[in-house]
Motif scaffolding. Structure first.
Motif, PDB file in Angstrom:
ATOM      1  N   GLU A  92      96.847  77.444  30.514  1.00 23.24           N
ATOM      2  CA  GLU A  92      96.031  77.615  31.708  1.00 23.24           C
ATOM      3  C   GLU A  92      96.866  78.061  32.904  1.00 23.24           C
ATOM      4  OE1 GLU A  92      92.962  77.760  34.391  1.00 23.24           O
ATOM      5  OE2 GLU A  92      92.891  77.640  32.206  1.00 23.24           O
ATOM      6  N   VAL A  93      98.033  77.450  33.085  1.00 24.12           N
ATOM      7  CA  VAL A  93      98.871  77.749  34.252  1.00 24.12           C
ATOM      8  C   VAL A  93      99.490  79.137  34.161  1.00 24.12           C
ATOM      9  CG1 VAL A  93     100.968  77.079  35.505  1.00 24.12           C
ATOM     10  CG2 VAL A  93      99.363  75.326  34.736  1.00 24.12           C
ATOM     11  N   PHE A  94      99.958  79.496  32.960  1.00 24.12           N
ATOM     12  CA  PHE A  94     100.728  80.739  32.829  1.00 24.12           C
ATOM     13  C   PHE A  94     100.021  81.827  32.022  1.00 24.12           C
ATOM     14  CE2 PHE A  94     103.991  77.343  33.253  1.00 24.12           C
ATOM     15  CZ  PHE A  94     104.515  77.750  34.466  1.00 24.12           C
ATOM     16  N   GLY A  95      98.852  81.522  31.489  1.00 22.69           N
ATOM     17  CA  GLY A  95      98.151  82.520  30.686  1.00 22.69           C
ATOM     18  C   GLY A  95      98.830  82.802  29.361  1.00 22.69           C
ATOM     19  N   LEU A  96      99.457  81.782  28.777  1.00 22.16           N
ATOM     20  CA  LEU A  96     100.191  81.959  27.527  1.00 22.16           C
ATOM     21  C   LEU A  96      99.236  81.987  26.341  1.00 22.16           C
ATOM     22  CD1 LEU A  96     103.114  79.410  28.104  1.00 22.16           C
ATOM     23  CD2 LEU A  96     103.158  81.879  28.466  1.00 22.16           C
ATOM     24  N   ASP A  97      99.653  82.660  25.272  1.00 24.77           N
ATOM     25  CA  ASP A  97      98.879  82.580  24.041  1.00 24.77           C
ATOM     26  C   ASP A  97      99.153  81.237  23.366  1.00 24.77           C
ATOM     27  OD1 ASP A  97     101.053  82.835  21.875  1.00 24.77           O
ATOM     28  OD2 ASP A  97     101.446  84.583  23.116  1.00 24.77           O
ATOM     29  N   GLU A  98      98.335  80.908  22.396  1.00 22.68           N
ATOM     30  CA  GLU A  98      98.376  79.582  21.777  1.00 22.68           C
ATOM     31  C   GLU A  98      99.728  79.267  21.147  1.00 22.68           C
ATOM     32  OE1 GLU A  98      96.240  77.245  18.011  1.00 22.68           O
ATOM     33  OE2 GLU A  98      95.290  78.995  18.903  1.00 22.68           O
ATOM     34  N   LYS A  99     100.298  80.226  20.397  1.00 21.79           N
ATOM     35  CA  LYS A  99     101.560  79.965  19.698  1.00 21.79           C
ATOM     36  C   LYS A  99     102.710  79.749  20.673  1.00 21.79           C
ATOM     37  CE  LYS A  99     100.600  82.296  15.311  1.00 21.79           C
ATOM     38  NZ  LYS A  99     101.036  83.369  14.369  1.00 21.79           N
ATOM     39  N   THR A 100     102.763  80.553  21.727  1.00 23.25           N
ATOM     40  CA  THR A 100     103.838  80.404  22.705  1.00 23.25           C
ATOM     41  C   THR A 100     103.728  79.079  23.437  1.00 23.25           C
ATOM     42  OG1 THR A 100     103.917  82.802  23.010  1.00 23.25           O
ATOM     43  CG2 THR A 100     104.959  81.450  24.716  1.00 23.25           C
ATOM     44  N   ALA A 101     102.507  78.713  23.838  1.00 21.14           N
ATOM     45  CA  ALA A 101     102.305  77.440  24.531  1.00 21.14           C
ATOM     46  C   ALA A 101     102.705  76.267  23.650  1.00 21.14           C
ATOM     47  CB  ALA A 101     100.844  77.312  24.958  1.00 21.14           C
ATOM     48  N   MET A 102     102.398  76.345  22.365  1.00 25.75           N
ATOM     49  CA  MET A 102     102.749  75.265  21.442  1.00 25.75           C
ATOM     50  C   MET A 102     104.261  75.191  21.244  1.00 25.75           C
ATOM     51  SD  MET A 102      99.706  75.418  18.584  1.00 25.75           S
ATOM     52  CE  MET A 102     100.436  74.062  17.658  1.00 25.75           C
ATOM     53  N   ARG A 103     104.933  76.354  21.270  1.00 28.06           N
ATOM     54  CA  ARG A 103     106.390  76.342  21.112  1.00 28.06           C
ATOM     55  C   ARG A 103     107.045  75.620  22.289  1.00 28.06           C
ATOM     56  NH1 ARG A 103     110.771  81.215  21.678  1.00 28.06           N
ATOM     57  NH2 ARG A 103     112.554  80.004  21.000  1.00 28.06           N
ATOM     58  N   TYR A 104     106.608  75.939  23.507  1.00 24.31           N
ATOM     59  CA  TYR A 104     107.144  75.243  24.679  1.00 24.31           C
ATOM     60  C   TYR A 104     106.852  73.745  24.599  1.00 24.31           C
ATOM     61  CZ  TYR A 104     108.007  79.684  27.098  1.00 24.31           C
ATOM     62  OH  TYR A 104     108.481  80.921  27.459  1.00 24.31           O
ATOM     63  N   ALA A 105     105.635  73.406  24.224  1.00 22.94           N
ATOM     64  CA  ALA A 105     105.243  71.999  24.154  1.00 22.94           C
ATOM     65  C   ALA A 105     106.062  71.254  23.097  1.00 22.94           C
ATOM     66  CB  ALA A 105     103.746  71.884  23.851  1.00 22.94           C
ATOM     67  N   ASP A 106     106.266  71.879  21.942  1.00 21.93           N
ATOM     68  CA  ASP A 106     107.039  71.230  20.877  1.00 21.93           C
ATOM     69  C   ASP A 106     108.483  71.000  21.306  1.00 21.93           C
ATOM     70  OD1 ASP A 106     104.830  71.188  19.248  1.00 21.93           O
ATOM     71  OD2 ASP A 106     105.402  72.961  18.079  1.00 21.93           O
ATOM     72  N   SER A 107     109.087  72.000  21.963  1.00 19.51           N
ATOM     73  CA  SER A 107     110.467  71.846  22.427  1.00 19.51           C
ATOM     74  C   SER A 107     110.566  70.759  23.490  1.00 19.51           C
ATOM     75  CB  SER A 107     110.995  73.176  22.981  1.00 19.51           C
ATOM     76  OG  SER A 107     111.202  74.113  21.949  1.00 19.51           O
ATOM     77  N   ALA A 108     109.613  70.750  24.422  1.00 19.51           N
ATOM     78  CA  ALA A 108     109.623  69.722  25.465  1.00 19.51           C
ATOM     79  C   ALA A 108     109.455  68.336  24.858  1.00 19.51           C
ATOM     80  CB  ALA A 108     108.505  70.000  26.470  1.00 19.51           C
ATOM     81  N   ARG A 109     108.582  68.224  23.875  1.00 20.35           N
ATOM     82  CA  ARG A 109     108.361  66.928  23.212  1.00 20.35           C
ATOM     83  C   ARG A 109     109.632  66.451  22.520  1.00 20.35           C
ATOM     84  NH1 ARG A 109     104.518  68.555  20.480  1.00 20.35           N
ATOM     85  NH2 ARG A 109     102.872  68.136  22.004  1.00 20.35           N
ATOM     86  N   ALA A 110     110.341  67.380  21.888  1.00 19.49           N
ATOM     87  CA  ALA A 110     111.581  67.007  21.193  1.00 19.49           C
ATOM     88  C   ALA A 110     112.646  66.539  22.181  1.00 19.49           C
ATOM     89  CB  ALA A 110     112.101  68.203  20.385  1.00 19.49           C
ATOM     90  N   LEU A 111     112.786  67.247  23.302  1.00 20.28           N
ATOM     91  CA  LEU A 111     113.793  66.847  24.294  1.00 20.28           C
ATOM     92  C   LEU A 111     113.426  65.531  24.964  1.00 20.28           C
ATOM     93  CD1 LEU A 111     114.949  70.085  26.151  1.00 20.28           C
ATOM     94  CD2 LEU A 111     116.092  68.828  24.350  1.00 20.28           C
ATOM     95  N   LEU A 112     112.146  65.337  25.259  1.00 15.88           N
ATOM     96  CA  LEU A 112     111.711  64.082  25.873  1.00 15.88           C
ATOM     97  C   LEU A 112     111.917  62.915  24.912  1.00 15.88           C
ATOM     98  CD1 LEU A 112     108.439  65.347  27.596  1.00 15.88           C
ATOM     99  CD2 LEU A 112     110.539  64.593  28.748  1.00 15.88           C
ATOM    100  N   HIS A 113     111.708  63.172  23.626  1.00 16.30           N
ATOM    101  CA  HIS A 113     111.918  62.126  22.624  1.00 16.30           C
ATOM    102  C   HIS A 113     113.401  61.778  22.525  1.00 16.30           C
ATOM    103  CE1 HIS A 113     111.209  59.721  19.042  1.00 16.30           C
ATOM    104  NE2 HIS A 113     112.173  60.395  18.419  1.00 16.30           N
TER     105      HIS A 113
END
Length: 236
Positions: A207-228
């Motif tokens: 929503e914020v950046f107009g990303l496609d689904e796969k790209t948004a999920m890649r950012y989210a997965d990486s952020a989740r891994a670093l936060l973990h």
């Protein structure tokens, strides 16, 4: 030791499975993607009777976990931005996650200083104080340097001031070329920072950046891994 084969017809499914077990990550993915059309072509042309890669799943490409830029890398790029134009370009990438081509495409009508809005690639974004100041600096510099230009693009130079075309991607990204924090890295880092700060929610990123689904999920997965990883670190 594996005996060399004389013909593609001798390659079996077990041979392929044994080979790809020695590979990992993108190498496994790339090799399977390359082998499949080779054996498909060979079967279609009668060189083999059975495709040994059939029913072997390529699997989803596993990207490495993204890593944020370190402050020193960003500082060096900030130091390299020595003109009103390059400082604005840097902010558009680092604050608004704009691509190089999107920055070069901006026209004067995309800037709404009164309502503090900026339109990038058709998406309206709020105009923060830093970007607003840099826009004012650049517009003033543009007015003094090329007072009679008819070019409606926000970013112009000596070559485009007498035309109506936009500046090239090469010119737009020139100041950051050779830096660790290139415009593309800064753009990615901004989106990744959003995932780390506001939570690894791909819907929010899209929503914020107009990303496609796969790209948004890649950012989210990486952020989740670093936060973990951060959560597992013992308190000092």
């Amino acid at each position: 030791m594996v005996e060399p084969l004389d013909h593609l017809r001798e390659v079996t499914r077990d041979d392929v499975l044994t080979y790809i077990k020695t590979l990992h990550g993108h190498q496994r993915h790339d090799q399977l993607v390359a082998l499949r059309p080779l054996f498909t072509w060979a079967k279609r042309n009668g060189l083999i009777f059975r495709n040994p890669t059939s029913r072997i799943k390529v699997g989803q490409y596993e990207y490495a976990v993204l890593q944020p830029l370190v402050p020193e890398q960003v500082d060096r790029s900030v130091a390299a931005a020595t003109t009103p134009a390059t400082r604005l370009i840097l902010a558009l990438a680092a604050v608004h996650a704009a691509r190089v081509a999107q920055i070069a495409d901006l026209i004067l009508d995309d800037v709404d200083l009164g309502n503090r809005r900026l339109t990038i690639a058709g998406r309206v974004r709020p105009l923060d104080d830093l970007t607003r100041k840099l826009l004012l600096d650049r517009l003033e510099h543009r007015r003094r340097r090329w007072p009679n230009t008819a070019n409606l693009h926000l970013l112009i130079n000596n070559q485009t001031a007498t035309k109506t075309s936009r500046a090239s991607n090469h010119w737009t990204s020139a100041a950051m070329r050779g830096q660790d924090a290139t415009l593309e890295r800064l753009r990615v880092d901004r989106q990744f920072e959003e995932a780390l700060t506001h939570g690894p929610d791909p819907l929010h990123l899209a929503e914020v950046f107009g990303l496609d689904e796969k790209t948004a999920m890649r950012y989210a997965d990486s952020a989740r891994a670093l936060l973990h990883q951060a959560a597992e670190q013992p308190l000092q």
